[in-house]
Design an enzyme around this catalytic site. Structure first.
Site: not given
Length: 160
Positions: A58, A60, A81, A124-125, A127, A155
């Site tokens: 995590d 964060k 990424g 994303h692919d 998009n 991709d």
């Protein structure tokens, strides 16, 4: 060390005898070492999992960032990424990683680049295929409406 979506590009190190590790997104409240049987089986069969060690962090949380920086001490390349600036906001930008490992090569892959009007968009692919018009090639014959392609065409073509 890599996080999604660089599956294809990160296949080369194991092919040459190298090792790779992947930071997995840890879901809130989920133990870091818990995967379902179905997920473990899928991972065994996927060519994208070849030669990969996985760890759920995590990023964060202080402990997640501490562990990530500890991992970076022993790697040559970090591929990330996230959208531009996310790793720096997490305290894991190039300067942070370089401070613990001056040799590290830092590769930041984003859907729409580091600059420009779309830089903050999630990519994303689907998009990319829609933006390029390639999604129109995958259509229901009866209705003409686009369908989700059976694999990650953009991709794969982009080598990510």
């Amino acid at each position: 060390m890599a996080n999604s979506p660089q599956s294809i590009g990160c296949l080369l190190p194991p092919s040459g005898g190298g090792r790779r590790a992947r930071e997995e997104r840890q879901l809130r409240g989920e133990p870091a070492d818990t995967f379902t049987e179905a997920e473990l089986e899928r991972r065994k069969l996927s060519p994208f999992e070849r030669g990969k060690l996985s760890i759920a962090l995590d990023l964060k949380q202080d402990e997640g960032r501490r562990l990530a920086l500890e991992l970076v001490k022993g790697v040559d390349v970090v591929v990330e990424g996230f959208r531009p600036g996310v790793m720096a906001r997490l305290g894991l930008g190039y300067e942070d990683l370089h401070a613990v490992n001056p040799r590290v090569v830092y590769c930041s892959l984003t859907g729409y680049g580091q600059e420009g009007p779309r830089r903050d968009r999630v990519g994303h692919d689907l998009n990319y295929m829609a933006d390029s018009g390639a999604l129109s090639l995958f259509a229901d014959r009866a209705t003409g409406k686009p369908i989700i392609p059976p694999n990650l065409v953009a991709d794969y073509a982009g080598g990510s």
